[in-house]
Each structure stands twice: as C-alpha cells, then as structure tokens.
Design a protein around this motif. Structure first.
Motif, mmCIF file in Angstrom:
data_model
loop_
_atom_site.group_PDB
_atom_site.id
_atom_site.type_symbol
_atom_site.label_atom_id
_atom_site.label_comp_id
_atom_site.label_asym_id
_atom_site.label_seq_id
_atom_site.Cartn_x
_atom_site.Cartn_y
_atom_site.Cartn_z
ATOM 1 N N ALA A 416 -3.125 7.781 0.693
ATOM 2 C CA ALA A 416 -1.769 7.296 0.444
ATOM 3 C C ALA A 416 -0.998 7.294 1.756
ATOM 4 C CB ALA A 416 -1.062 8.179 -0.581
ATOM 5 N N LEU A 417 0.013 6.429 1.818
ATOM 6 C CA LEU A 417 0.898 6.404 2.977
ATOM 7 C C LEU A 417 2.044 7.371 2.708
ATOM 8 C CD1 LEU A 417 1.539 4.966 5.715
ATOM 9 C CD2 LEU A 417 3.078 3.490 4.409
ATOM 10 N N PRO A 418 2.143 8.456 3.461
ATOM 11 C CA PRO A 418 3.227 9.415 3.223
ATOM 12 C C PRO A 418 4.557 8.901 3.766
ATOM 13 C CG PRO A 418 1.934 10.101 5.109
ATOM 14 C CD PRO A 418 1.253 8.874 4.551
ATOM 15 N N GLU A 419 5.597 9.616 3.449
ATOM 16 C CA GLU A 419 6.912 9.317 4.009
ATOM 17 C C GLU A 419 6.839 9.528 5.516
ATOM 18 O OE1 GLU A 419 11.588 10.662 3.204
ATOM 19 O OE2 GLU A 419 9.923 11.736 2.260
ATOM 20 N N LEU A 420 7.415 8.604 6.290
ATOM 21 C CA LEU A 420 7.294 8.654 7.746
ATOM 22 C C LEU A 420 8.653 8.875 8.404
ATOM 23 C CD1 LEU A 420 4.792 5.696 8.332
ATOM 24 C CD2 LEU A 420 4.287 8.130 8.025
ATOM 25 N N GLY A 421 8.678 9.764 9.391
ATOM 26 C CA GLY A 421 9.908 10.055 10.111
ATOM 27 C C GLY A 421 9.650 10.216 11.595
ATOM 28 N N ILE A 422 10.693 10.564 12.335
ATOM 29 C CA ILE A 422 10.565 10.738 13.779
ATOM 30 C C ILE A 422 11.213 12.043 14.221
ATOM 31 C CG2 ILE A 422 10.592 8.240 14.180
ATOM 32 C CD1 ILE A 422 13.451 8.625 15.370
ATOM 33 N N MET A 423 10.705 12.565 15.327
ATOM 34 C CA MET A 423 11.375 13.655 16.030
ATOM 35 C C MET A 423 12.482 13.037 16.887
ATOM 36 S SD MET A 423 9.973 16.756 15.545
ATOM 37 C CE MET A 423 10.335 17.662 17.044
ATOM 38 N N VAL A 424 13.646 13.639 16.840
ATOM 39 C CA VAL A 424 14.752 13.206 17.700
ATOM 40 C C VAL A 424 14.865 14.233 18.811
ATOM 41 C CG1 VAL A 424 17.199 12.634 17.836
ATOM 42 C CG2 VAL A 424 15.909 12.126 15.750
ATOM 43 N N GLU A 425 14.239 13.935 19.939
ATOM 44 C CA GLU A 425 14.237 14.852 21.073
ATOM 45 C C GLU A 425 14.484 14.137 22.396
ATOM 46 O OE1 GLU A 425 10.388 16.764 20.822
ATOM 47 O OE2 GLU A 425 9.547 14.970 19.930
ATOM 48 N N VAL A 426 14.539 12.801 22.333
ATOM 49 C CA VAL A 426 14.879 11.999 23.509
ATOM 50 C C VAL A 426 16.309 11.496 23.321
ATOM 51 C CG1 VAL A 426 14.303 9.944 24.852
ATOM 52 C CG2 VAL A 426 12.476 11.301 23.796
ATOM 53 N N PRO A 427 17.186 11.690 24.298
ATOM 54 C CA PRO A 427 18.577 11.237 24.128
ATOM 55 C C PRO A 427 18.694 9.778 23.712
ATOM 56 C CG PRO A 427 18.411 12.651 26.061
ATOM 57 C CD PRO A 427 17.004 12.440 25.568
ATOM 58 N N ALA A 428 17.801 8.917 24.198
ATOM 59 C CA ALA A 428 17.875 7.500 23.834
ATOM 60 C C ALA A 428 17.729 7.310 22.331
ATOM 61 C CB ALA A 428 16.794 6.710 24.569
ATOM 62 N N ALA A 429 16.871 8.100 21.701
ATOM 63 C CA ALA A 429 16.687 7.988 20.254
ATOM 64 C C ALA A 429 17.937 8.444 19.520
ATOM 65 C CB ALA A 429 15.478 8.799 19.812
ATOM 66 N N PHE A 441 14.517 12.312 9.675
ATOM 67 C CA PHE A 441 14.658 12.648 11.086
ATOM 68 C C PHE A 441 14.595 14.164 11.252
ATOM 69 C CE2 PHE A 441 16.968 8.814 10.051
ATOM 70 C CZ PHE A 441 16.514 7.901 10.997
ATOM 71 N N SER A 442 13.945 14.597 12.322
ATOM 72 C CA SER A 442 13.871 16.022 12.632
ATOM 73 C C SER A 442 14.254 16.212 14.094
ATOM 74 C CB SER A 442 12.468 16.567 12.376
ATOM 75 O OG SER A 442 12.403 17.953 12.637
ATOM 76 N N ILE A 443 15.297 16.979 14.333
ATOM 77 C CA ILE A 443 15.816 17.165 15.685
ATOM 78 C C ILE A 443 15.038 18.280 16.374
ATOM 79 C CG2 ILE A 443 17.840 17.729 17.073
ATOM 80 C CD1 ILE A 443 19.536 16.779 14.630
ATOM 81 N N ALA A 489 19.267 9.746 4.335
ATOM 82 C CA ALA A 489 17.995 10.220 4.869
ATOM 83 C C ALA A 489 18.150 11.676 5.295
ATOM 84 C CB ALA A 489 17.560 9.364 6.061
ATOM 85 N N SER A 490 17.146 12.487 5.035
ATOM 86 C CA SER A 490 17.244 13.896 5.398
ATOM 87 C C SER A 490 17.159 14.065 6.917
ATOM 88 C CB SER A 490 16.143 14.710 4.721
ATOM 89 O OG SER A 490 14.876 14.409 5.273
ATOM 90 N N VAL A 491 17.923 15.022 7.407
ATOM 91 C CA VAL A 491 17.926 15.371 8.834
ATOM 92 C C VAL A 491 17.750 16.881 8.935
ATOM 93 C CG1 VAL A 491 19.235 15.427 10.984
ATOM 94 C CG2 VAL A 491 19.401 13.433 9.479
ATOM 95 N N SER A 492 16.697 17.303 9.587
ATOM 96 C CA SER A 492 16.475 18.732 9.798
ATOM 97 C C SER A 492 16.498 19.026 11.281
ATOM 98 C CB SER A 492 15.129 19.161 9.202
ATOM 99 O OG SER A 492 14.059 18.534 9.886
ATOM 100 N N LEU A 493 16.578 20.313 11.608
ATOM 101 C CA LEU A 493 16.488 20.743 13.001
ATOM 102 C C LEU A 493 15.393 21.798 13.070
ATOM 103 C CD1 LEU A 493 19.187 21.163 15.628
ATOM 104 C CD2 LEU A 493 17.545 23.023 15.346
ATOM 105 N N CYS A 494 14.399 21.571 13.946
ATOM 106 C CA CYS A 494 13.232 22.455 13.969
ATOM 107 C C CYS A 494 13.023 23.148 15.311
ATOM 108 C CB CYS A 494 11.974 21.676 13.585
ATOM 109 S SG CYS A 494 11.561 20.326 14.713
ATOM 110 N N GLY A 495 13.990 23.071 16.223
ATOM 111 C CA GLY A 495 13.857 23.766 17.496
ATOM 112 C C GLY A 495 14.300 25.211 17.395
#
Length: 539
Positions: A416-429, A441-443, A489-495
């Motif tokens: 199956a194709l899971p839900e897809l997200g990105i890490m937000v760790e580059v200022p441009a993003a 999104f995950s910061i 959209a969910s936004v988490s922070l994982c740092g």
C-alpha cells in the motif's frame, strides 16, 4: 572550565538528566601487554580462540542484562563475525604478522574512521570498537581485564565508556557517569537514559585526583570537592527533581494533556526496536520519528528488502492502532554510509544528502520503498522524506513510491502507499511550505536551527548561536505550524526542542500540538505542559 576556590567545576553536555552526589572514581582505558608471537598457524588459532572467547563474554553479558542492552551489544557481536573486517587481519597474520599486531592495526583504522565521521552517532561507535579491541587483546594475552571497584552511588569518571563496561556496573544504588569525551548519541548514553543514570559528556580535562563529586545532569556540570553550601543547594535541587519525577510518572500514565482546547500529542523518536523497550514508550501517542539510516550503517553492508520489512513490520506491530512515522534513509552530510554516500564533498552538509542522495541512487532507494510499501498494510504507517528543499524533490519521491507499489501489486505482493510527508529542516522549505503537496510535516529543529543560524550545533564555541529559541528559528516553526492548521495537515516537531521542557511553552505558542522525543523525555514534557495549564504563563 572554571575554578572557584578549591572547587573544580567542569562544564560539558547533558547526555542523561539527573543528579548524583558521591565519591569520584577514575576509570582508565584498559592497558593490555604484548604477547610472544608464534607461527602463522599458531597466531591464527590464537586469534580465533580470542574472538570466540570475546563472543562468549559479550553474549553472556547480553543474556544476563537482556532487553535494550542485548540489542546494543549486537553491534559488537556482528563485528566479531564480519568477514570484511577479519579478512585483512588473517591475511596479515598469514604474511607473518603477530595476531595482536594485526588485530590492533585494523581496529585502529576502524576506530579512526568512526572518530573522523562528522556525525556524532557514528563517532559514538568508536567506544564500542575500543572496548572490542581491548577485550580481544586481553583474551589473546590470557589476561583478565582490570576492573576498578565501583562503590555504591559513585560518580564514574572516564575518557569514554563502552556499553559493556557500563552494564558491568551496579547502578541500583544511584551514581552517575562523567566523561571527558563521549557523546549524547552514544549507545552508553541511551542505556544511561533508559536506566535513569545521570550522565554528562564532553567535559574536557579529567580531574587528576579523586574526591567528592556533584554531577548535575540539568546544568551539565561536574563539581569536585564542593563547599558545604554548594552541597546543601545541590541536595535541595536533587530533592525537587525527585519529586518532579514522581509527579511526571503520575502524569505520564494519566489522561492526555490539553492546551487551549487542543489535545497535545506526545510521540517518541526511535532508532530501532530496542528503544521500544523503555517502560515509558508504552504511554506515547505513537512513533513520531523512526530513523532508518542506522539500518544502513551495518558492517555486513546495505540491508536488503526482507531485512528492512521485518524491522518495519515489528515496529508497526508494537504500535498497534497508533501511528508510526518512518523517515526514509537520511544519509550524507553528517551521516556517511559506506556504499551509499559520496566521498570527497567540499561541504557535505550542503551536498548530496537526505532525499537528494536517495533520488540519485534509486536502485537503493527503491529497495527501502518496497519494504515500506509491504509494511504499510500492517498498521498506521506514515513515511516522510528528509532534507527536502523544493517541491519537485517531494513529487519525484512520491512518483517513485507509487511506481514501486504498482509493481508489487502487479506481482501479487500485498502493499500500500502510506501517507507521505516531509521533514522541514531547510529554511527554504519552511519559507515556501504552502507549495508542498505533502500530507503532513515534521519539523527537524536540530538541522533547522543550524541552517538558520549558520552554526554547527556540535561546535561548543558556537553554543550561543545554536539556541533553538532564537526568534528566527521560532518564526519558521510558527509559519510551518500555521500552514498545517490552515491545511488541516498535522505538524509535529521531532528535534531536541521537543524533549526539552524549557521549550514547551514557546512551541505551544507557535502552534505546535505534536511533539516527538526520546522515551525518557515523555514524562518531563507532559508534566511541563500540565504545569503550564495550571499557571498563568500560558496566557
């Protein structure tokens, strides 16, 4: 380092929170003598015997301790059977080298390789290798490794300490660990956090003499022979911390925390299944970050599809109906991986790393995507891509994932194709977040901070610039969180910020409602948010 009167105070970096007051015990690295060499055949037999003896020692220790420790010691056991490592050693012996010389030379190269790695996770493996080197040398020489008597409640002080030596110490009566080098990302640091042993690393020069020590895991200090007033103040802070831990434990098992009408979800970060053995992990709302690059840094080579699938499926099975967010391999930059990353980049932090590297090596990336697609049918899997800079990178990865799923289904394989997200760790993003068609999104506050502030977070001289609470960093976090709220959209922070109770208020004010941290941090952060709700500071 600063000196006040006769008191020596060393400043380092916290690896495990907590307080320890007791005698300082200095533990040196093992010193192993030379042996008389025999024929090549005799030397090979001697080394094979020493490897078998060391294997038995580590397996015995692993079986005695069990759980997460057994998983961590697996790295050493794999090396003892690694043909790529042992081949050159036996070749040197066949050419006339003594067993101890051949073993020491090759291990020295491996230790130097790990120490030179820009990533602290890989640097931390050097301690494991040093321990392995010395155990085999001691077995070759028929010596018992010297063991320093550690009194109950002692503050153990060393240059570094491998997991096996940490596990040989009885921490049941308290105590702490102070290292002149070491790493907060090392295996021994993970063990210390899991067992509640205070630990401070990167203290620099070790004390030359024993004495009474105060180890402060909150302020990251080691204080030797303090005056009575300092001891009394330390005892008061230690007592307050103990009460706080008790309160945090009660809160952890209680109902979810709410902030301004919103539920705050607390997830955990893991590197492998061993991290799930921490007793607090069960109270999490799910897994907010599973790193996978450490599966790829294996002496046996890059992991195949079935090995990856087995690990991912086991984590999903543990989580049950809770979400599991797995990050595709974040190699390159500070995480070099043999056979995958590029060598000789002038600036690897700004080079071919993260998703850029995966897209450049689709033959490797597709193997991981196939394993993830197969695992997706076994739970609530979400997959996120690291170091995404522009939307085209995300869409390229998404399209490759879709293609992989289609091929698996066509072959009759459940996927199956899971839900897809990105890490937000580059200022441009972060600055163009509304252009990304990601589902979540995950910061990554660690990389985001060092890219925003142009400062290496591992460089102590730049610590003032590495403050994640800098307004510029918080502005990008706020911008990302607000975008998620508008999009639904969910936004988490994982740092690291997520696991620091002192950052909780700032993150909540930025709009973050999902935090992901190491399991030992869950209670403290949940307690901090509960306390904010009781006070007026949340207004």
């Amino acid at each position: 380092m600063s000196i006040a009167s006769a008191t020596l105070i060393l400043k380092g970096r916290t690896a495990s929170w907590g307080f320890a007051h007791g005698p300082l015990v200095l533990v040196d690295q093992a010193r192993v003598g030379r042996r008389t060499a025999g024929s090549s055949a005799a030397e090979e037999r001697a080394l094979r015997g020493a490897l078998a003896e060391t294997n038995g020692q580590i397996k015995t220790l692993a079986s005695t301790i069990g759980g997460d420790a057994a998983e961590i010691l697996e790295f050493q056991l794999e090396l003892l059977d690694d043909k790529a490592l042992l081949g050159p050693i036996f070749a040197a012996i066949a050419a006339g080298a003594a067993a101890d010389d051949a073993w020491s030379r090759v291990l020295a190269e491996q230790i130097a390789h790990y120490r030179a790695a820009p990533d602290e996770y890989l640097q931390a493996r050097a301690a494991d290798l040093i321990d392995l080197r010395d155990r085999v040398l001691a077995a070759l020489n028929g010596e018992l490794r010297a063991s320093v008597k550690i009194p109950a409640g002692a503050v153990v002080c060393a240059e570094d300490l491998p997991p096996s030596r940490f596990l040989e110490i009885d921490w049941s009566a308290g105590g702490g660990l102070a290292l002149s080098h070491g790493s907060a990302a090392s295996h021994v640091a993970m063990l210390a956090r899991a067992r509640g042993v205070p630990m401070v690393v990167q203290l620099g020069r070790l004390p030359a003499q024993a004495g009474i020590a105060l180890l402060d895991g909150e302020q990251a200090t080691l204080e030797l022979d303090p005056p009575p007033a300092r001891i009394a103040d330390f005892a008061a802070r230690r007592s307050a911390d103990s009460k706080g831990k008790a309160a945090a434990s009660a809160v952890l098992a209680g109902p979810p925390v709410i902030w301004r009408g919103d539920r705050v979800r607390l997830h955990i970060n893991i590197q492998d299944a061993a991290d799930l053995g921490h007793p607090d992990a069960q109270y999490s709302d799910g897994i907010g970050l599973m790193r996978t690059e450490f599966l790829f840094d294996d002496p046996a080579g890059l992991p195949d599809e079935d090995k990856q699938f087995g690990i991912y499926e086991a984590v999903l099975r543990w989580a049950g109906d809770r979400p599991v967010t797995i990050r595709t391999v974040d190699a390159g930059g500070d995480k070099p991986i043999r056979g995958f990353t590029e060598d000789g980049e002038m600036n690897p932090f700004l080079g071919v790393r993260g998703l850029r590297l995966s897209l450049k090596r689709p033959e490797i990336f597709a193997v991981q995507l196939r394993a993830l697609a197969r695992a997706a049918v076994h739970g609530k899997l979400r997959v996120m891509f690291p170091m995404v800079t522009v939307p085209a990178e995300f869409t390229a990865a998404r399209d490759l994932f879709r293609e992989v799923v289609a091929h698996l289904l066509a072959a009759g394989v459940r996927a199956a194709l899971p839900e897809l997200g990105i890490m937000v760790e580059v200022p441009a993003a972060a600055l163009t977040i509304d252009a990304f068609p990601a589902s979540f999104f995950s910061i990554g506050s660690n990389d985001l901070t060092q890219y925003v502030m142009a400062s290496d977070r591992a460089n102590g001289a730049l610590s003032a610039l590495s403050d994640p609470l800098n307004p510029a960093v918080l502005e990008l976090i706020r911008r990302t969180a607000e975008h998620g709220l508008r999009r639904g959209a969910s936004v988490s922070l994982c740092g690291d910020m997520a696991g620091d109770p002192r950052c909780a208020l700032a993150l909540l004010r930025c709009g973050v409602r999902e935090f992901s941290m190491s399991p030992p941090s869950l209670g403290r952060v949940k307690q901090a948010i509960a306390d904010l709700n009781l006070g007026a500071s949340g207004d």
